[in-house]
Design a protein around this motif. Structure first.
Motif, PDB file in Angstrom:
ATOM      1  N   HIS A 236      -9.281   5.011  -4.476  1.00 10.66           N
ATOM      2  CA  HIS A 236      -8.657   5.224  -3.159  1.00 10.66           C
ATOM      3  C   HIS A 236      -9.705   5.082  -2.057  1.00 10.66           C
ATOM      4  O   HIS A 236     -10.824   5.593  -2.158  1.00 10.66           O
ATOM      5  CB  HIS A 236      -8.043   6.631  -3.077  1.00 10.66           C
ATOM      6  CG  HIS A 236      -6.791   6.783  -3.884  1.00 10.66           C
ATOM      7  ND1 HIS A 236      -5.759   5.873  -3.863  1.00 10.66           N
ATOM      8  CD2 HIS A 236      -6.401   7.773  -4.726  1.00 10.66           C
ATOM      9  CE1 HIS A 236      -4.783   6.291  -4.656  1.00 10.66           C
ATOM     10  NE2 HIS A 236      -5.149   7.436  -5.205  1.00 10.66           N
TER      11      HIS A 236
ATOM     12  N   GLU B 126     -11.511  -0.555  -0.463  1.00 11.40           N
ATOM     13  CA  GLU B 126     -10.712  -1.776  -0.530  1.00 11.40           C
ATOM     14  C   GLU B 126     -11.346  -2.846  -1.403  1.00 11.40           C
ATOM     15  O   GLU B 126     -10.666  -3.780  -1.834  1.00 11.40           O
ATOM     16  CB  GLU B 126     -10.499  -2.326   0.886  1.00 11.40           C
ATOM     17  CG  GLU B 126      -9.710  -1.390   1.791  1.00 11.40           C
ATOM     18  CD  GLU B 126      -8.336  -1.059   1.212  1.00 11.40           C
ATOM     19  OE1 GLU B 126      -7.689  -1.976   0.674  1.00 11.40           O
ATOM     20  OE2 GLU B 126      -7.922   0.115   1.300  1.00 11.40           O
TER      21      GLU B 126
ATOM     22  N   GLU C 130      -9.716  -3.072  -6.631  1.00  6.10           N
ATOM     23  CA  GLU C 130      -8.295  -3.395  -6.627  1.00  6.10           C
ATOM     24  C   GLU C 130      -7.847  -3.800  -8.026  1.00  6.10           C
ATOM     25  O   GLU C 130      -8.643  -4.257  -8.854  1.00  6.10           O
ATOM     26  CB  GLU C 130      -8.008  -4.551  -5.667  1.00  6.10           C
ATOM     27  CG  GLU C 130      -8.776  -5.836  -6.022  1.00  6.10           C
ATOM     28  CD  GLU C 130      -8.496  -6.972  -5.057  1.00  6.10           C
ATOM     29  OE1 GLU C 130      -7.385  -7.005  -4.477  1.00  6.10           O
ATOM     30  OE2 GLU C 130      -9.382  -7.841  -4.898  1.00  6.10           O
TER      31      GLU C 130
ATOM     32  N   SER D 199      -2.730  10.696  -5.399  1.00  6.55           N
ATOM     33  CA  SER D 199      -3.630  10.499  -4.264  1.00  6.55           C
ATOM     34  C   SER D 199      -4.269  11.806  -3.806  1.00  6.55           C
ATOM     35  O   SER D 199      -5.452  11.858  -3.490  1.00  6.55           O
ATOM     36  CB  SER D 199      -2.879   9.844  -3.096  1.00  6.55           C
ATOM     37  OG  SER D 199      -1.739  10.602  -2.741  1.00  6.55           O
TER      38      SER D 199
ATOM     39  N   GLN E 145       0.660   7.908  -4.180  1.00  9.25           N
ATOM     40  CA  GLN E 145       0.785   6.610  -3.550  1.00  9.25           C
ATOM     41  C   GLN E 145       1.939   5.888  -4.253  1.00  9.25           C
ATOM     42  O   GLN E 145       2.019   5.892  -5.480  1.00  9.25           O
ATOM     43  CB  GLN E 145      -0.527   5.847  -3.724  1.00  9.25           C
ATOM     44  CG  GLN E 145      -0.747   4.678  -2.819  1.00  9.25           C
ATOM     45  CD  GLN E 145      -2.116   4.051  -3.075  1.00  9.25           C
ATOM     46  OE1 GLN E 145      -2.487   3.787  -4.216  1.00  9.25           O
ATOM     47  NE2 GLN E 145      -2.875   3.810  -2.018  1.00  9.25           N
TER      48      GLN E 145
ATOM     49  N   TRP F 141       3.875   2.464  -5.222  1.00  7.86           N
ATOM     50  CA  TRP F 141       3.746   1.009  -5.370  1.00  7.86           C
ATOM     51  C   TRP F 141       5.087   0.434  -5.796  1.00  7.86           C
ATOM     52  O   TRP F 141       5.765   1.006  -6.657  1.00  7.86           O
ATOM     53  CB  TRP F 141       2.681   0.675  -6.408  1.00  7.86           C
ATOM     54  CG  TRP F 141       1.274   1.031  -6.011  1.00  7.86           C
ATOM     55  CD1 TRP F 141       0.759   2.277  -5.781  1.00  7.86           C
ATOM     56  CD2 TRP F 141       0.201   0.117  -5.781  1.00  7.86           C
ATOM     57  NE1 TRP F 141      -0.572   2.201  -5.435  1.00  7.86           N
ATOM     58  CE2 TRP F 141      -0.939   0.882  -5.420  1.00  7.86           C
ATOM     59  CE3 TRP F 141       0.079  -1.275  -5.845  1.00  7.86           C
ATOM     60  CZ2 TRP F 141      -2.172   0.302  -5.136  1.00  7.86           C
ATOM     61  CZ3 TRP F 141      -1.157  -1.857  -5.566  1.00  7.86           C
ATOM     62  CH2 TRP F 141      -2.267  -1.081  -5.208  1.00  7.86           C
TER      63      TRP F 141
ATOM     64  N   VAL G 183       1.385  -1.689  -2.359  1.00  2.93           N
ATOM     65  CA  VAL G 183       1.525  -0.344  -1.792  1.00  2.93           C
ATOM     66  C   VAL G 183       2.673  -0.317  -0.791  1.00  2.93           C
ATOM     67  O   VAL G 183       2.720  -1.127   0.139  1.00  2.93           O
ATOM     68  CB  VAL G 183       0.224   0.107  -1.099  1.00  2.93           C
ATOM     69  CG1 VAL G 183       0.419   1.485  -0.486  1.00  2.93           C
ATOM     70  CG2 VAL G 183      -0.924   0.138  -2.090  1.00  2.93           C
TER      71      VAL G 183
ATOM     72  N   GLN H 154       4.062   3.149   0.275  1.00  2.00           N
ATOM     73  CA  GLN H 154       3.669   4.309   1.074  1.00  2.00           C
ATOM     74  C   GLN H 154       2.423   4.928   0.473  1.00  2.00           C
ATOM     75  O   GLN H 154       2.260   4.967  -0.745  1.00  2.00           O
ATOM     76  CB  GLN H 154       4.803   5.333   1.156  1.00  2.00           C
ATOM     77  CG  GLN H 154       5.982   4.856   1.996  1.00  2.00           C
ATOM     78  CD  GLN H 154       6.885   5.980   2.455  1.00  2.00           C
ATOM     79  OE1 GLN H 154       6.528   7.152   2.383  1.00  2.00           O
ATOM     80  NE2 GLN H 154       8.055   5.621   2.944  1.00  2.00           N
ATOM     81  N   GLU H 155       1.556   5.408   1.327  1.00  2.00           N
ATOM     82  CA  GLU H 155       0.246   5.884   0.895  1.00  2.00           C
ATOM     83  C   GLU H 155       0.270   7.306   0.323  1.00  2.00           C
ATOM     84  O   GLU H 155      -0.508   7.623  -0.557  1.00  2.00           O
ATOM     85  CB  GLU H 155      -0.746   5.856   2.074  1.00  2.00           C
ATOM     86  CG  GLU H 155      -1.183   4.457   2.482  1.00  2.00           C
ATOM     87  CD  GLU H 155      -2.152   3.837   1.490  1.00  2.00           C
ATOM     88  OE1 GLU H 155      -2.628   4.555   0.583  1.00  2.00           O
ATOM     89  OE2 GLU H 155      -2.432   2.631   1.601  1.00  2.00           O
ATOM     90  N   ARG H 156       1.171   8.149   0.813  1.00  2.00           N
ATOM     91  CA  ARG H 156       1.079   9.558   0.422  1.00  2.00           C
ATOM     92  C   ARG H 156       2.464  10.196   0.507  1.00  2.00           C
ATOM     93  O   ARG H 156       2.957  10.459   1.595  1.00  2.00           O
ATOM     94  CB  ARG H 156       0.083  10.287   1.330  1.00  2.00           C
ATOM     95  CG  ARG H 156      -0.226  11.717   0.921  1.00  2.00           C
ATOM     96  CD  ARG H 156      -1.415  12.235   1.741  1.00  2.00           C
ATOM     97  NE  ARG H 156      -1.654  13.645   1.493  1.00  2.00           N
ATOM     98  CZ  ARG H 156      -1.160  14.641   2.236  1.00  2.00           C
ATOM     99  NH1 ARG H 156      -0.399  14.344   3.278  1.00  2.00           N
ATOM    100  NH2 ARG H 156      -1.426  15.894   1.950  1.00  2.00           N
TER     101      ARG H 156
ATOM    102  N   GLN I 299       9.417  -1.245   4.557  1.00  2.00           N
ATOM    103  CA  GLN I 299       8.813  -0.226   5.417  1.00  2.00           C
ATOM    104  C   GLN I 299       9.552  -0.103   6.749  1.00  2.00           C
ATOM    105  O   GLN I 299       9.669   0.988   7.305  1.00  2.00           O
ATOM    106  CB  GLN I 299       7.339  -0.555   5.647  1.00  2.00           C
ATOM    107  CG  GLN I 299       6.476  -0.392   4.410  1.00  2.00           C
ATOM    108  CD  GLN I 299       5.071  -0.919   4.591  1.00  2.00           C
ATOM    109  OE1 GLN I 299       4.839  -1.827   5.406  1.00  2.00           O
ATOM    110  NE2 GLN I 299       4.121  -0.356   3.850  1.00  2.00           N
TER     111      GLN I 299
ATOM    112  N   GLN J   5       8.495   6.392   6.924  1.00  2.00           N
ATOM    113  CA  GLN J   5       7.411   6.908   6.101  1.00  2.00           C
ATOM    114  C   GLN J   5       7.705   8.364   5.716  1.00  2.00           C
ATOM    115  O   GLN J   5       8.211   9.143   6.517  1.00  2.00           O
ATOM    116  CB  GLN J   5       6.078   6.845   6.858  1.00  2.00           C
ATOM    117  CG  GLN J   5       5.605   5.427   7.133  1.00  2.00           C
ATOM    118  CD  GLN J   5       5.100   4.750   5.884  1.00  2.00           C
ATOM    119  OE1 GLN J   5       4.206   5.252   5.212  1.00  2.00           O
ATOM    120  NE2 GLN J   5       5.666   3.601   5.550  1.00  2.00           N
TER     121      GLN J   5
END
Length: 588
Positions: free
Chosen positions: A277, A280, A283, A516, A522, A524, A537, A539-541, A581, A586
């Motif tokens: 996390h 970048e 991956e 996360s 997270q 996917w 991805v 949403q992140e959280r 999205q 979110q």
């Protein structure tokens, strides 16, 4: 092309530990004899190559610290069983050891092995010795070496490609195994034990030197510092991808002619799931097409690929040390050219393949083998073989194995197959399973059967949040949601991990949930049901309590906008993450 070429740059601490280990002996051998509850960090790194991780109970860690006590240490031990094939006596030994020294459970893993949990340091040697005396092994199940070689589990006798996949999984496992004598010196004091004979093709392949492929010394393929990072290999057959071949460092696809004779193997390289996390540069990546290998060349090419990673992989940053990052850095053309230099000849072009077909149940239930016998696939939720008040799965499998002496095969989705079953034995096996409360394939929702989770808390030291303990409740909520929305005929692949390292391969799931922060994941979306496209991805959280409401919105959108017969992952990929999205707020 030296394996120690990386000494010109600053090497990670683990690299130094490996070099000083005297080919996987020190300081493990000395510390094993000490009357302590755990090993030092250096010994722990060496211990991994012997198939064992040191862990502690994270549920009790804080309380024990407050009380001034040391951590509740134990060992997780992992077997090496190519193609997931387990002889009956080895399985019965593992079952007994789980009760005698472990926490009373066995765990089928996503790499077709078994894990024993809860083994104390003082019982580790006795546990390993028992496995070795049943011709089992844990060598190279962990560590910076080639790990357990995966293969399709179906024991079809009338489909030769499946037999070739299992056969070459065993050959590659032997060929790429470490050769240090430390393993037997430490765990059975060097005493003679029964060892399966080495295949003649492997003996011939071990003579191949190439241009820098093999080195001088006790470890001719690995050298004194082994690989920069773990190396995962799988072999499959054209049209089937239960092993997730594109997630592997090295993947082979069996090709046969119309008569079933072996033509050779398509080879892919540079896949891998792990990431971190916030970094970048790390991956998940899919393996890329390298070449076609005829049977007489496949072993040389595989050794050369491993040697290229040995000599050119990143030894200063372990987060960049997997083969996938070397392939990404060089590009597949340069990587192919360097492999050709090691082999000493030009590689053949990758051959056309049929599209992979999703396997909706991974061979669960009863199937004919093609030789008058049967195999039975038994669903094991998250791979945990245990007894509970309502379901005595562990006892049932033991009694069946004792009564009929059947081999088992561990699937890539954490289930097991009982194979070579006589027709007259079927009713008795069904009776044993039913009397112990073991559900049949038809009694388990497909969404539940397809789902996978890593162990995560309380034992995994890398876990950020729950996975194995959280998924059973969540997956049943999702199944009820499918029923409510009248989408029960459109189940999708759900995989959950407690951290981003991806042991349950969440980045190849139609819905991947990646830990996360505590209780947050997270999300996917959009991988292919065939395992040849990565998720992205969304949403992140997302808090675990918000996953079902989030999926309600997504599935309602999917129901309105999908094409006929379109899978959920394909729909998400077609419309795109930015569109999804924009449609769905979110969730935090």
């Amino acid at each position: 092309m030296s394996s120690v070429a990386a000494s010109e740059v600053k090497r990670s601490k683990v690299e130094q530990i490996k070099e000083q280990s005297h080919f996987l002996r020190d300081p493990l051998l000395e510390e094993l004899a000490e009357d302590t509850t755990h090993f030092s960090e250096a010994a722990v790194q060496v211990l991994k190559f012997h198939g064992t991780y040191q862990q502690d109970d994270r549920d009790t860690r804080q309380q024990r610290r407050q009380e001034g006590r040391e951590r509740d240490y134990s060992m997780m031990l992992r077997t090496r069983i190519p193609g997931g094939h387990v002889p009956p006596q080895l399985y019965l030994t593992l079952d007994r050891l789980a009760d005698q020294y472990g926490n009373g459970t066995l765990r089928a893993t996503t790499r077709q092995t078994f894990q024993l949990h809860g083994i104390l340091k003082k019982n580790l040697k006795a546990t390993l010795a028992s496995i070795l005396h049943q011709m089992g092994s844990t060598l190279a199940a962990c560590g910076d070496v080639n790990r357990n070689v995966m293969a399709p589990v179906a024991p079809y006798k009338n489909r030769p490609a499946y037999r070739y996949a299992q056969e070459y999984a065993r050959k590659l496992a032997d060929l790429l195994a470490p050769k240090t004598s430390a393993y037997y010196e430490i765990w059975v004091d060097g005493e003679p034990i029964p060892i399966p004979p080495v295949d003649e093709d492997v003996l011939v392949a071990q003579e191949f030197v190439g241009h820098g492929v093999r080195l001088e010394g006790p470890e001719p393929l690995y050298g004194p510092v082994y690989l920069p990072r773990k190396f995962k290999t799988a072999i499959t057959v054209a049209g089937e991808n239960t092993v997730d071949v594109y997630s592997q460092d090295l993947g082979l696809i069996v090709l046969t002619d119309r008569k079933g004779s072996l033509k050779g193997f398509n080879i892919v390289v540079g896949g891998g799931m792990g990431r971190t996390h916030g970094k970048e540069e790390t991956e998940p990546l899919l393996a890329q097409k390298l070449c076609f290998a005829p049977p007489e060349s496949v072993h040389q090419i595989c050794q050369a690929i491993l040697a290229v990673q040995r000599d050119h992989g990143n030894r200063s940053d372990r987060k960049q040390a997997r083969l996938k990052y070397l392939v990404r850095k060089w590009g597949i053309r340069k990587f192919r050219r360097v492999v050709e230099e090691y082999v000493g000849e030009k590689l053949q072009r990758f051959r056309p393949l049929p599209k992979f077909v999703p396997n909706s149940d991974d061979y669960l239930g009863w199937h004919e083998q093609g030789d008058g016998r049967w195999f039975l696939g038994i669903s094991i939720e998250n791979g945990r073989i245990q007894d509970s008040p309502t379901r005595q799965l562990k006892t049932a499998l033991r009694r069946i194995t004792e009564a009929f002496s059947l081999p088992l095969r561990v699937t890539p989705t954490q289930d097991v197959l009982l194979i070579d079953i006589e027709d007259r034995q079927r009713d008795l096996i069904n009776q044993i399973l039913k009397s112990h409360g073991v559900l049949s394939k038809e009694e388990i929702p497909q969404l539940v059967r397809l789902a996978m989770a890593c162990p995560a808390l309380p034992t995994c030291g890398l876990a950020i949040t729950e996975s194995e303990r959280a998924l059973p409740g969540l997956i049943r909520q999702l199944d009820r949601l499918l029923q409510e929305l009248e989408l029960q005929d459109s189940p999708f692949l759900v995989r959950m991990t407690g951290c981003p390292n991806g042991c349950a391969r969440p980045y190849l799931a139609e819905l991947g949930l990646v830990g996360s922060t505590p209780e947050h994941y997270q999300v996917w979306l959009g991988a292919s049901p065939e395992g040849d496209r990565l998720a992205q991805v969304f949403q992140e959280r997302v808090h675990i309590d918000q996953i079902v409401p989030l999926m309600r919105s997504l599935l309602q959108l999917y129901k309105r906008e999908r094409y006929p017969q379109e899978a959920f992952g394909d729909y998400c990929h077609r419309v795109g993450i930015p569109y999804l999205q924009a449609q769905i707020p979110q969730t935090v």
